[in-house]
Design an enzyme around this catalytic site. Structure first.
Site, PDB file in Angstrom:
ATOM      1  N   TYR A 173       0.823  -1.206   0.000  1.00  0.00           N
ATOM      2  CA  TYR A 173       0.000   0.000   0.000  1.00  0.00           C
ATOM      3  C   TYR A 173       0.860   1.261   0.000  1.00  0.00           C
ATOM      4  CZ  TYR A 173      -4.432  -2.373   1.036  1.00  0.00           C
ATOM      5  OH  TYR A 173      -5.563  -3.132   0.973  1.00  0.00           O
TER       6      TYR A 173
ATOM      7  N   LYS B 123       4.160 -15.375   3.295  1.00  0.00           N
ATOM      8  CA  LYS B 123       4.399 -16.161   2.080  1.00  0.00           C
ATOM      9  C   LYS B 123       5.918 -16.287   1.956  1.00  0.00           C
ATOM     10  CE  LYS B 123       2.821 -18.096  -1.712  1.00  0.00           C
ATOM     11  NZ  LYS B 123       2.007 -19.310  -1.718  1.00  0.00           N
TER      12      LYS B 123
ATOM     13  N   ASP C 195      -1.960 -18.443   1.535  1.00  0.00           N
ATOM     14  CA  ASP C 195      -2.920 -19.218   0.731  1.00  0.00           C
ATOM     15  C   ASP C 195      -3.566 -20.308   1.589  1.00  0.00           C
ATOM     16  OD1 ASP C 195      -0.391 -20.348   0.832  1.00  0.00           O
ATOM     17  OD2 ASP C 195      -0.372 -21.050  -1.249  1.00  0.00           O
TER      18      ASP C 195
ATOM     19  N   ASP D 217      -5.804  -7.228   4.599  1.00  0.00           N
ATOM     20  CA  ASP D 217      -6.974  -6.675   3.911  1.00  0.00           C
ATOM     21  C   ASP D 217      -7.836  -7.821   3.375  1.00  0.00           C
ATOM     22  OD1 ASP D 217      -8.642  -4.741   2.596  1.00  0.00           O
ATOM     23  OD2 ASP D 217      -7.657  -5.309   0.720  1.00  0.00           O
TER      24      ASP D 217
ATOM     25  N   ASP E 167     -11.660  -9.595   5.105  1.00  0.00           N
ATOM     26  CA  ASP E 167     -12.960  -9.685   4.428  1.00  0.00           C
ATOM     27  C   ASP E 167     -13.491 -11.116   4.505  1.00  0.00           C
ATOM     28  OD1 ASP E 167     -12.925  -6.992   3.604  1.00  0.00           O
ATOM     29  OD2 ASP E 167     -13.742  -7.497   1.631  1.00  0.00           O
TER      30      ASP E 167
HETATM   31  C1  IPM Z   1     -10.171  -1.746   4.121  1.00  0.00           C
HETATM   32  C2  IPM Z   1     -10.451  -1.229   2.731  1.00  0.00           C
HETATM   33  C3  IPM Z   1      -9.333  -0.279   2.336  1.00  0.00           C
HETATM   34  C4  IPM Z   1      -8.040  -1.066   2.363  1.00  0.00           C
HETATM   35  C5  IPM Z   1      -9.565   0.414   0.990  1.00  0.00           C
HETATM   36  C6  IPM Z   1     -10.842   1.207   0.967  1.00  0.00           C
HETATM   37  C7  IPM Z   1      -8.398   1.287   0.605  1.00  0.00           C
HETATM   38  O1  IPM Z   1     -10.587  -2.300   1.841  1.00  0.00           O
HETATM   39  O2  IPM Z   1     -10.098  -0.926   5.055  1.00  0.00           O
HETATM   40  O3  IPM Z   1     -10.035  -2.956   4.281  1.00  0.00           O
HETATM   41  O4  IPM Z   1      -7.717  -1.747   1.381  1.00  0.00           O
HETATM   42  O5  IPM Z   1      -7.334  -0.985   3.365  1.00  0.00           O
HETATM   43 MG    MG Z   2     -10.559  -4.201   2.770  1.00  0.00          MG
END
Ligand code: IPM
Ligand code: MG
Length: 356
Positions: free
Chosen positions: A142, A191, A223, A247, A251
């Site tokens: 990032y 990794k 993975d 990240d 999710d």
């Molecule tokens: C998160 C989001 C952000 C990230 C985006 C919106 C830049 O996906 O906070 O997980 O990738 O960190």
């Molecule tokens: Mg995210």
């Protein structure tokens, strides 16, 4: 207590959830005799529209002057076509970096009432899902180089993924300390069969683990971790990992708990001035429809009370109110299941307020 809270209302459906979180904070302030002073701060699409850039310096300065910052979510189709450094997301990254928030804490805990909403088989869910992802937040891909160029007549692009020892060590400590407060199990996800940065993570963690002999420490390839999270999530207590892996895995981890609309997060650095935000996005498809689940944002406000303001009783009360509302069968559409009562964003806020 008097506290200054910066509020970033965010884009698309975000203001709808921030509104509910502020109603809850106001109720807590009234009940416990606190004063919360809110300052509106622009970041993301709203800042681009009104001030021409995703995080104007004046807005970062405002964040730094607060006791803490509450954020909804930013971004949306309106700003899709903009160049990389002018996108709303760039504002969020600049904010995390500008506030020095290197440690992002994302709990993946199943609410038993939502077990049916989990996409996993019942026998897996029944073993329990209760872990935390500690994500490094201001390093790695990032914050590496981002370039695009032409070579041999074709378009090329490059992103680098830098990490230095001190960046790994400080997040490593948060990982071990978090594990010490929980079930004393830490899994570092990397990794290292491919990436040089991962091999540096291993080296630094091998050193750190000596300081935490009580913690059962392991490593896992990312993975494999993605697979294990849906195959056997009960094995995890604390996962610590670099920015991009965190990240992606967070999710996945939120989804197995039933709804991403339930998961809050905290981002902290050296001070208690943190950033609190739901982990979901700005949900442009349902903006303005009173559909979005406000609970992740409300729970983010609770985390702010707990971690930045040391108000654990108040935070407990908000979490318990959410628990009771779920017990009552009240659901927004993202976590709806048979026999439950479907409500909108505002009504979910009302229901939670009624329990405080
Ligand atoms: C998160 C989001 C952000 C990230 C985006 C919106 C830049 O996906 O906070 O997980 O990738 O960190
Ligand atoms: Mg995210």
């Amino acid at each position: 207590m008097k506290k200054k809270i910066g509020v970033i209302w965010g884009d698309c459906a975000s203001p709808e959830i921030v509104k509910q979180a502020i109603r809850v904070l106001d109720r807590i302030a009234q009940k416990y005799g606190h004063t919360f002073e809110y300052t509106k701060i622009l970041m993301g699409g709203e800042a681009i529209d009104q001030m021409g850039e995703p995080l104007p310096k004046s807005q970062l300065d405002l964040c730094l002057q607060q006791d803490s910052v509450l954020l909804g979510a930013i971004g949306g189709p309106k700003w899709e076509g903009l160049a990389g450094n002018m996108r709303p997301e760039k504002g969020l990254l600049a904010l995390r970096a500008g506030m020095g928030l290197y440690s992002n804490n994302r709990p993946a805990k199943i609410w038993p009432q939502l077990a049916d909403a989990s996409p996993l088989k019942k026998e897996i869910v029944d073993q329990g899902i209760d872990f935390i992802i500690v994500r490094e937040l201001i390093g790695g891909a990032y914050f590496g180089k981002h370039e695009h160029f032409e070579e041999n007549g074709e378009l090329c692009a490059l992103d680098t993924m830098p990490y230095s020892e001190h960046e790994i060590e400080r997040i490593g400590r948060i990982g071990f300390e978090t594990a010490m407060k929980r079930n004393k199990k830490l899994c570092m996800v990397d990794k290292h069969n491919v990436l040089e940065t991962s091999r540096l993570w291993v080296k630094v963690f091998d050193r750190l683990k000596e300081e935490y002999p009580e913690v059962e420490y392991s490593t896992m390839f990312v993975d494999n971790c993605a697979m294990q999270i849906c195959k056997n999530p009960a094995q995890f207590d604390v996962i610590v990992t670099e920015n991009l892996f965190g990240d992606i895995l967070s999710d996945e981890a939120s989804e197995i708990t039933g709804s991403i609309g339930m998961i809050p997060s905290s981002s902290l650095g050296k001070t208690t001035n943190g950033l609190y935000e739901p982990i979901h996005g700005s949900a442009p498809d349902i903006a303005g429809k009173n559909i979005i689940n406000p609970i992740a944002c409300i729970l983010s406000a609770a985390m702010m009370l707990r971690f930045s303001f040391n108000m654990s009783e108040e935070a407990d009360e908000i979490e318990e109110a959410v628990n009771q509302v779920l017990n009552d069968g009240i659901r927004t559409s993202d976590m709806m299941s048979e026999g439950m009562k479907l409500v909108g964003t505002q009504e979910m806020g009302d229901a939670i307020l009624a329990k405080i």
